[in-house]
Write an enzyme that holds these catalytic residues in place. Structure first.
Site, short mmCIF file in Angstrom:
data_model
loop_
_atom_site.label_atom_id
_atom_site.label_comp_id
_atom_site.label_asym_id
_atom_site.label_seq_id
_atom_site.Cartn_x
_atom_site.Cartn_y
_atom_site.Cartn_z
N ASN A 81 -12.04 -1.05 -5.02
CA ASN A 81 -11.76 -1.37 -6.42
C ASN A 81 -12.96 -2.07 -7.06
O ASN A 81 -13.35 -3.15 -6.60
CB ASN A 81 -10.51 -2.25 -6.50
CG ASN A 81 -10.22 -2.75 -7.89
OD1 ASN A 81 -10.64 -2.17 -8.88
ND2 ASN A 81 -9.48 -3.84 -7.97
N GLU A 139 -0.39 -16.66 -10.41
CA GLU A 139 0.62 -15.81 -11.04
C GLU A 139 2.03 -16.19 -10.59
O GLU A 139 3.00 -15.49 -10.89
CB GLU A 139 0.33 -14.34 -10.75
CG GLU A 139 -0.95 -13.85 -11.38
CD GLU A 139 -1.22 -12.36 -11.18
OE1 GLU A 139 -0.28 -11.63 -10.81
OE2 GLU A 139 -2.35 -11.94 -11.43
N CYS A 172 -5.92 -5.69 -7.74
CA CYS A 172 -5.73 -5.35 -6.33
C CYS A 172 -5.25 -6.55 -5.53
O CYS A 172 -4.72 -6.38 -4.42
CB CYS A 172 -7.00 -4.75 -5.73
SG CYS A 172 -8.44 -5.80 -5.87
N HIS A 173 -5.38 -7.76 -6.08
CA HIS A 173 -4.86 -8.94 -5.38
C HIS A 173 -3.34 -8.89 -5.29
O HIS A 173 -2.75 -9.58 -4.48
CB HIS A 173 -5.32 -10.23 -6.07
CG HIS A 173 -4.90 -10.36 -7.50
ND1 HIS A 173 -5.61 -9.78 -8.54
CD2 HIS A 173 -3.83 -11.00 -8.06
CE1 HIS A 173 -5.00 -10.07 -9.68
NE2 HIS A 173 -3.92 -10.80 -9.42
N TYR A 229 0.84 -1.19 0.00
CA TYR A 229 0.00 0.00 0.00
C TYR A 229 0.88 1.25 0.00
O TYR A 229 0.58 2.24 -0.66
CB TYR A 229 -0.93 0.01 1.22
CG TYR A 229 -1.94 -1.12 1.18
CD1 TYR A 229 -3.11 -1.00 0.44
CD2 TYR A 229 -1.72 -2.30 1.87
CE1 TYR A 229 -4.03 -2.03 0.39
CE2 TYR A 229 -2.63 -3.35 1.83
CZ TYR A 229 -3.79 -3.20 1.08
OH TYR A 229 -4.69 -4.23 1.02
#
Length: 174
Positions: free
Chosen positions: A134, A169, A142-143, A111
């Protein structure tokens, strides 16, 4: 705000559960976890903030490209999305959401990193609030936002979905 607005929606299955997509005539405006039945109250409340009079219509054809890109993402054939969006939020929220798009696939940012990126270094908590709001889960990644200490913190879809997406990912998660 226009007098009468039409919002279109459709649902699709994914490895993280049902996803509901919402669009205006101008583009995709929401991607939420869950089905329309479960999200109806939330989506109507959101729509009341941005439109005077709203009607929701199911329209699968409008979401063909988005669904295809989500499928490609989950099949490891796509690392980023290219969809026309029409999102609604404050100027600050929109800055934060645009910063989310700059986080590369397979990487994370804190953040604090996002706050620095948007040149608001003291706004870490406000960044957290904007990330929480979001409207485009997965599309605006946002993950990929984690705590400064590397911890997985907060995710509107639930930490299980965040872990799954990061693992997908190939991000090492604790």
């Amino acid at each position: 705000m226009s007098k009468r607005s039409f919002l279109y929606y459709d649902e699709c299955d994914s490895p993280v559960g049902t996803i509901t997509m919402v669009a205006t005539e101008a583009g995709l405006c929401r991607v939420d976890y869950g089905n329309m039945k479960d999200l109806e109250t939330k989506l109507h409340a959101w729509a009341k903030k941005h439109f005077l009079c709203v009607e929701f219509f199911k329209d699968a054809n409008r979401f063909t490209e988005v669904k295809q890109q989500l499928l490609q993402y989950f099949n490891n054939e796509r690392n980023e999305f290219a969809v026309t969006t029409d999102f609604y939020g404050t100027v600050f929220q929109q800055k934060v959401w645009k910063a989310l798009m700059q986080i590369p696939y397979g990487e994370t940012r804190s953040y604090k990193d996002i706050a620095l990126n948007i040149q608001a270094p003291r706004a870490v908590r406000a960044v957290g609030g904007a990330v929480n709001q979001n409207p485009m889960s997965i599309i605006y990644p946002c993950h990929r936002v984690i705590g400064s200490n590397g911890a997985l913190v907060g995710y509107a879809g639930g930490l299980d979905k965040k872990k799954h997406l990061l693992s997908h990912e190939q991000v090492k998660v604790g």
